[in-house]
Design a protein around this motif. Sequence first.
Motif: not given
Length: 298
Positions: A23-27, A140-151
């Motif tokens: 969900g992060i275009t660059q990742l 790691i925080r960026l990758v884990q954020l994928v599971n929080e699409p609302q943020h």
Amino acid sequence: MTLEALATALGQIAQTDGSHPTGITQLSVYRSSVKTDPLACFYALGLAIPAQGHKQVTFGDQVFAYGPGQSLLTTVDLPVVAHVTHASLAQPYLGLLLTLDARALLQLASEMDLPPLLREQAPRAISLSALQAPLLDAVIRLVQLVNEPQHLAHIAPLIQQEIMVRLLTGPHGLYLRHLLAAGSPSHQIARAMAWLKQNFRSDVLMDELAATAHMSPSTFRQHFRGLTGMSPLQYQKQLRLQEARHLMLNQALDAGTTAARVGYESASQFSRDYSRLFGAPPQRDIKRMRHLPGVSSA
């Protein structure tokens, strides 16, 4: 946070072999449970980090072998040969690729108090470094954020900015600053490369391209080869061939049509160049590519 935490987060995204957008275009995340064959591909400006398994990237006559605890930075768009060297069903290769925005990097660099570049410090198109703890934590925080699409829309840009700051101030920073320094040879070459990437189908007069970089033709070729490991014409040829492979894979074009579309006047010359780069004639290579689980840049 640890590499084990990164591997867990990547494994949750990539549960099957292949390349996985997020969900992060660059990742993007890549997984492979087997060693892979060397594959010719392009690496863009970006950061690659393996959390599990090992990989090898060949660029010209340089070989970069890396694994967990290391990070690989590409400062310009480069044709490379890459493959996974250590992977298994029990311990699959897990890696990420984070592409970087040159304009955002330039803006950050202009706002930071960075040390000046020294004349004897040569630019590099690829740099390999130990993965520092603060950078690992941000990744790691960026990758884990994928599971929080609302943020994602609000928090992802902030973490990406933190990652860029840590890259500019860390071991990779010297090579990024060479790229960003206006008027520097590497900056001028990067601009010429960007122009070639947009206009690779056209017949290009390299002397004119050198003039736009404010260099003599011989100096331009010297700096271009120093940064990319190849001549401008070789770089243009690889751009054409990579686009040709993409067209045949995704649009089912035949080799003759593809050759003309990417700027070749001779279909036979196209086939020879294609075989030399990818190790097989177009039809055989595309058949093989369609059976691969995914193409990795991470």
